[in-house]
Scaffold this motif. Structure first.
Motif, short mmCIF file in Angstrom:
data_model
loop_
_atom_site.label_atom_id
_atom_site.label_comp_id
_atom_site.label_asym_id
_atom_site.label_seq_id
_atom_site.Cartn_x
_atom_site.Cartn_y
_atom_site.Cartn_z
N ASN A 136 -5.02 8.00 -3.68
CA ASN A 136 -5.38 7.33 -2.43
C ASN A 136 -5.14 5.82 -2.50
N ILE A 137 -5.54 5.23 -3.60
CA ILE A 137 -5.38 3.78 -3.75
C ILE A 137 -3.91 3.41 -3.88
N ILE A 138 -3.15 4.24 -4.57
CA ILE A 138 -1.71 3.96 -4.69
C ILE A 138 -1.05 4.05 -3.32
N ARG A 139 -1.46 5.03 -2.55
CA ARG A 139 -0.88 5.16 -1.21
C ARG A 139 -1.26 3.96 -0.34
N LEU A 140 -2.52 3.57 -0.38
CA LEU A 140 -2.95 2.39 0.39
C LEU A 140 -2.13 1.17 -0.05
N PHE A 141 -1.98 1.04 -1.33
CA PHE A 141 -1.19 -0.09 -1.85
C PHE A 141 0.25 -0.04 -1.33
N CYS A 142 0.87 1.11 -1.42
CA CYS A 142 2.27 1.22 -1.00
C CYS A 142 2.45 0.98 0.49
N LEU A 143 1.40 1.21 1.26
CA LEU A 143 1.50 1.08 2.71
C LEU A 143 0.94 -0.25 3.19
N SER A 144 0.53 -1.10 2.24
CA SER A 144 -0.18 -2.31 2.65
C SER A 144 0.75 -3.42 3.15
N GLY A 145 2.02 -3.27 2.94
CA GLY A 145 2.97 -4.24 3.48
C GLY A 145 4.03 -3.51 4.28
N HIS A 146 4.86 -4.27 4.98
CA HIS A 146 5.92 -3.59 5.74
C HIS A 146 6.94 -3.01 4.77
N SER A 173 9.99 -2.62 4.64
CA SER A 173 11.30 -3.22 4.38
C SER A 173 11.20 -4.42 3.44
N LYS A 174 9.99 -4.91 3.26
CA LYS A 174 9.83 -6.10 2.42
C LYS A 174 9.46 -5.71 0.99
N PRO A 175 9.73 -6.62 0.07
CA PRO A 175 9.29 -6.32 -1.30
C PRO A 175 7.77 -6.34 -1.38
N ILE A 176 7.24 -5.64 -2.34
CA ILE A 176 5.80 -5.64 -2.53
C ILE A 176 5.54 -5.87 -4.02
N ASP A 177 4.52 -6.65 -4.30
CA ASP A 177 4.24 -7.01 -5.69
C ASP A 177 3.05 -6.21 -6.21
N TYR A 178 3.28 -5.58 -7.34
CA TYR A 178 2.23 -4.77 -7.96
C TYR A 178 1.38 -5.68 -8.82
N THR A 179 0.14 -5.91 -8.40
CA THR A 179 -0.78 -6.71 -9.21
C THR A 179 -2.13 -6.01 -9.23
N GLU A 180 -2.85 -6.28 -10.28
CA GLU A 180 -4.20 -5.75 -10.44
C GLU A 180 -5.07 -6.14 -9.23
N GLU A 181 -4.90 -7.37 -8.79
CA GLU A 181 -5.71 -7.90 -7.69
C GLU A 181 -5.54 -7.06 -6.42
N LEU A 182 -4.29 -6.74 -6.12
CA LEU A 182 -4.01 -5.96 -4.91
C LEU A 182 -4.56 -4.55 -5.02
N LEU A 183 -4.43 -3.99 -6.20
CA LEU A 183 -4.95 -2.64 -6.41
C LEU A 183 -6.46 -2.64 -6.22
N ARG A 184 -7.09 -3.67 -6.72
CA ARG A 184 -8.54 -3.75 -6.59
C ARG A 184 -8.96 -3.90 -5.14
N GLU A 185 -8.20 -4.67 -4.40
CA GLU A 185 -8.51 -4.82 -2.98
C GLU A 185 -8.45 -3.45 -2.31
N ASN A 186 -7.49 -2.69 -2.68
CA ASN A 186 -7.36 -1.36 -2.09
C ASN A 186 -8.43 -0.40 -2.57
N LEU A 187 -8.94 -0.66 -3.76
CA LEU A 187 -10.06 0.14 -4.24
C LEU A 187 -11.29 -0.11 -3.35
N VAL A 188 -11.55 -1.38 -3.04
CA VAL A 188 -12.67 -1.72 -2.15
C VAL A 188 -12.51 -1.00 -0.82
N LYS A 189 -11.30 -1.01 -0.31
CA LYS A 189 -11.05 -0.38 0.98
C LYS A 189 -11.25 1.13 0.91
N TRP A 190 -10.83 1.68 -0.19
CA TRP A 190 -10.99 3.12 -0.34
C TRP A 190 -12.48 3.49 -0.34
N ARG A 191 -13.28 2.65 -0.98
CA ARG A 191 -14.73 2.91 -1.00
C ARG A 191 -15.30 2.86 0.41
#
Length: 462
Positions: free
Chosen positions: A282-292, A294-312
RNA sequence: GGUACUCUGGCAGAACGGUUAUGCGUGGGCCUGCAAAGCCUAUACAAGGGGGUUCGACUCCCUCGGGUACCUCCA
């Protein structure tokens, strides 16, 4: 809906008709898939789920490239066969992508199972005089396709002067690419021109046309496939059919790791298996969908954590809805509004970030009403809409069995009793025990509800 | 070097020629026996630099600079 088309550099209207045909360039099965593959495939999964939600029947074809130098080399170093290597990584592919809750494609054609189609394709190209047989293989003659470069916006002259690898004497033109490579090294197939194996690009042309027809709605993949892979596919296919190939070319941006390119030499490849262990689907999917997309997306611990909060928050909302008792509605949520916002975001070039904003507004509104004790008779409506959105996004709350529920309710009841008796230490012990089962208790005014939290391994490393 | 894409507040990330995006984070509060979660509230007038068009630009144009991708391995 509107989708940005790489070929025309403009948004194109995709009519949501009964049947929509999509071809996605899949993976070469010589190693485990990584987060970059995941992003591309999840984006297309959401596109497909949305179209299906709107009533379209989607024919979704995704290939496996199972004949390739990298596979053959790996087979050599492992003293194995190309077949064994590709079979192993296809198995791993399904392990990873099933876990990511990606819907299975309509079909997963493999190059090695379409040698006949590939050879027929090449025969016609030779007959049409756009391909030729040379010493070491059969080549497509780029000069015979005047529009070559139209997808990648490259100019043939510039490409020719920029050729940086040693010129192959067997080609008439350095830009020509192999349709068939002569070889005696397994795997090989007989052909009218000599024993060998297909080149990389031809399989996608042959298989997409076989499964979807000469023209179809969307052809896609990662941005890095624009050149040469998709450019070559267009040249071959349109020479073959003399028709427009895909109507829309859709390309997904790259994933970088802490701002750097993901590559074997940097040793920063994040395999899906690895990130799944740490973060879950779920968190990986949220992460992958968090930007448009067509644009690049940066994999960082911070972003994953943000998505963890959202998943909760999503879990919380879901269980608030599950636990809410039907009562009088003091305040309602404008479900239609967020539902429309969600859809129109996706209609606008699959803007998943904006769609997520609408989704989270619904989540927040629901949590607000729950906190104020105002969730009432429209709970089912909210829940149905939430589930629709989650289905399109491919998010999934794990099922819980009736037995587990009964056990939890019993424990909560015991805890309540202890709390009434002011035996807080004992009550807390029950709460801890539930926590170990990933059940979190929420004490609202006058009632306690529980939330089954997905276990996220990365969380315990914070 | 060439081509394409891109540059928004601490981070992520939208829309729009002129109104507060939003989320995360952070401060305060509510709820609770405590906690967690949740909720409420406050907080950033941000647009890579420089020009121009305009009554007005983050939004259009030019230019300089940074980033990413591709230039026959690549999702």
């Amino acid at each position: 809906m509107k989708i940005q088309d790489t070929l025309r550099s403009a948004e194109q209207e995709l009519e949501i008709i009964d049947k929509i045909r999509i071809y996605l360039c899949g993976v070469t099965v010589y190693d485990d898939s990584h987060i970059g593959h995941a992003r591309t495939i999840i984006v297309f999964d959401v596109l497909r789920r949305y179209l299906e939600n709107k009533g379209a029947s989607v024919q979704f074809i995704q290939n496996f490239t199972d004949v390739d130098d990298k596979i053959i080399n790996k087979a050599k170093t492992e003293n194995s066969t190309a077949n064994q290597i590709s079979a192993r990584y296809i198995e791993n592919y399904f392990r990873d992508f099933d876990s990511l809750n990606v819907k299975r494609a309509t079909a997963y054609p493999k190059a090695t199972e379409h040698i006949t189609e590939i050879q027929e394709f090449i025969k016609k190209l030779i007959a049409s005089n756009v391909a030729y047989v040379s010493q070491n293989g059969v080549y497509f003659s780029v000069a015979k396709f005047p529009e070559y470069g139209k997808l990648s916006k490259k100019n043939i002259d510039e490409l020719q002067s920029g050729v940086r690898i040693e010129v192959d004497e067997n080609k008439q033109d350095p830009l020509d690419f192999a349709l068939w490579k002569f070889s005696n090294e397994e795997p090989t197939w007989d052909s009218p021109w000599g024993k060998g194996r297909p080149g990389w690009h031809i399989e996608c042309s042959a298989m997409s046309i076989k499964y979807l027809g000469e023209s179809f709605e969307i052809h896609g993949g990662g941005r890095d496939l624009i050149f040469p892979h998709h450019e070559n596919e267009i040249a071959q296919s349109e020479s073959f059919t003399t028709k427009q190939f895909a109507k829309i070319w859709m390309h997904v941006g790259m994933v970088t790791i802490n701002g750097e390119k993901m590559s074997k030499s940097l040793g920063n490849i994040k395999t899906i298996n690895h990130v799944l262990q740490n973060w879950g689907a779920n968190i990986i999917r949220l992460f992958c969908l968090s930007g448009h997309y067509s644009k690049p997306i940066d994999y960082t611990e911070e972003l994953l954590r943000e998505n963890l909060v959202k998943w909760r928050q999503i879990e919380m909302c879901y269980y608030e809805l599950i636990h809410s008792k039907l009562g009088n509605v003091e305040e309602t949520i404008d479900v239609e509004r967020w539902s429309n916002d969600f859809d129109s975001a996706l209609e606008s070039d699959l803007n998943t970030h904006l769609a997520l904003t609408a989704f989270f507004t619904l989540v927040k509104e629901t949590n607000r009403l729950a906190a104020e004790g105002k969730l009432g008779t429209d709970t089912n409506k909210i829940k149905a809409e939430m589930e629709r959105m989650m289905d399109i996004l491919g998010l999934k709350i794990p099922e819980i069995t009736l037995k587990e529920k009964e056990r939890i309710d019993e424990m909560i009841y015991s805890r309540e009793k202890l709390r009434h008796e002011k035996k807080f230490q004992e009550a807390d012990r029950i709460r801890d025990k539930l926590n170990d089962m990933n059940i979190e208790l929420i004490d609202h005014k006058g009632r306690t509800i529980w939330v089954r939290k997905e276990r996220i391994n990365a969380e315990s490393n914070f």
